[in-house]
Design a protein around this motif. Sequence first.
Motif, PDB file in Angstrom:
ATOM      1  N   ASP A 227       1.009  -1.418  -0.024  1.00  0.00           N
ATOM      2  CA  ASP A 227       0.076   0.119  -0.086  1.00  0.00           C
ATOM      3  C   ASP A 227       0.850   1.256  -0.026  1.00  0.00           C
ATOM      4  OD1 ASP A 227      -2.077  -1.589  -0.028  1.00  0.00           O
ATOM      5  OD2 ASP A 227      -2.880  -1.151   2.168  1.00  0.00           O
ATOM      6  N   GLU A 228       1.913   1.337   1.009  1.00  0.00           N
ATOM      7  CA  GLU A 228       2.733   2.527   0.825  1.00  0.00           C
ATOM      8  C   GLU A 228       3.442   2.627  -0.315  1.00  0.00           C
ATOM      9  OE1 GLU A 228       3.241   5.055   3.112  1.00  0.00           O
ATOM     10  OE2 GLU A 228       1.456   3.936   4.012  1.00  0.00           O
ATOM     11  N   MET A 229       3.926   1.365  -1.162  1.00  0.00           N
ATOM     12  CA  MET A 229       4.826   1.564  -2.282  1.00  0.00           C
ATOM     13  C   MET A 229       3.872   2.378  -3.339  1.00  0.00           C
ATOM     14  SD  MET A 229       6.951  -2.015  -2.085  1.00  0.00           S
ATOM     15  CE  MET A 229       7.719  -1.880  -3.806  1.00  0.00           C
ATOM     16  N   LEU A 230       2.510   1.789  -3.429  1.00  0.00           N
ATOM     17  CA  LEU A 230       1.448   2.282  -4.345  1.00  0.00           C
ATOM     18  C   LEU A 230       1.450   3.739  -4.231  1.00  0.00           C
ATOM     19  CD1 LEU A 230      -0.977  -0.588  -4.867  1.00  0.00           C
ATOM     20  CD2 LEU A 230       0.742   0.026  -6.217  1.00  0.00           C
ATOM     21  N   LYS A 231       1.182   4.206  -2.791  1.00  0.00           N
ATOM     22  CA  LYS A 231       1.057   5.507  -2.648  1.00  0.00           C
ATOM     23  C   LYS A 231       2.237   6.410  -2.964  1.00  0.00           C
ATOM     24  CE  LYS A 231      -0.485   5.932   1.461  1.00  0.00           C
ATOM     25  NZ  LYS A 231      -0.635   6.004   2.939  1.00  0.00           N
ATOM     26  N   ILE A 232       3.501   5.939  -3.093  1.00  0.00           N
ATOM     27  CA  ILE A 232       4.586   6.605  -3.329  1.00  0.00           C
ATOM     28  C   ILE A 232       4.829   6.740  -4.672  1.00  0.00           C
ATOM     29  CG2 ILE A 232       7.105   6.447  -3.423  1.00  0.00           C
ATOM     30  CD1 ILE A 232       7.065   5.318  -0.621  1.00  0.00           C
ATOM     31  N   ARG A 233       4.541   5.606  -5.732  1.00  0.00           N
ATOM     32  CA  ARG A 233       4.264   5.660  -6.965  1.00  0.00           C
ATOM     33  C   ARG A 233       3.504   6.694  -7.499  1.00  0.00           C
ATOM     34  NH1 ARG A 233       4.109  -0.061  -9.976  1.00  0.00           N
ATOM     35  NH2 ARG A 233       5.500   1.056 -11.448  1.00  0.00           N
ATOM     36  N   LYS A 234       2.147   6.682  -6.978  1.00  0.00           N
ATOM     37  CA  LYS A 234       1.113   7.651  -7.407  1.00  0.00           C
ATOM     38  C   LYS A 234       1.626   9.115  -7.162  1.00  0.00           C
ATOM     39  CE  LYS A 234      -2.844   4.800  -6.774  1.00  0.00           C
ATOM     40  NZ  LYS A 234      -4.022   4.630  -5.829  1.00  0.00           N
ATOM     41  N   ASP A 235       2.383   9.356  -5.860  1.00  0.00           N
ATOM     42  CA  ASP A 235       3.036  10.767  -5.694  1.00  0.00           C
ATOM     43  C   ASP A 235       4.105  10.986  -6.805  1.00  0.00           C
ATOM     44  OD1 ASP A 235       1.115  11.172  -3.379  1.00  0.00           O
ATOM     45  OD2 ASP A 235       2.880  10.540  -2.079  1.00  0.00           O
ATOM     46  N   VAL A 236       4.938  10.151  -6.909  1.00  0.00           N
ATOM     47  CA  VAL A 236       5.996  10.300  -8.042  1.00  0.00           C
ATOM     48  C   VAL A 236       5.328  10.653  -9.559  1.00  0.00           C
ATOM     49  CG1 VAL A 236       7.935   9.249  -9.348  1.00  0.00           C
ATOM     50  CG2 VAL A 236       7.562   9.203  -6.912  1.00  0.00           C
TER      51      VAL A 236
END
Length: 72
Positions: free
Chosen positions: A59-68
């Motif tokens: 979940d955190e990795m997906l959130k970071i990808r969306k932010d990037v």
Amino acid sequence: MTYKIGWNDPCPCGRGKKYKQCSANGPADFVEPERKGHAGAAERATAWLMTKHRKAVWDEMLKIRKDVAAYA
């Protein structure tokens, strides 16, 4: 140095089961866990997180990808 393993502690054999549920919990099978230094600590921490908290990590990795992607 030896230490006492609690009944609900993880078994030191490395199978990932509690000591009371492990088939290798006899005194003859006990091998003190290897002490590891700082080398490979990040890899061990990541592996532990992925085994214990896989959904939260993803979940955190997906959130970071969306932010990037939003900044790109």
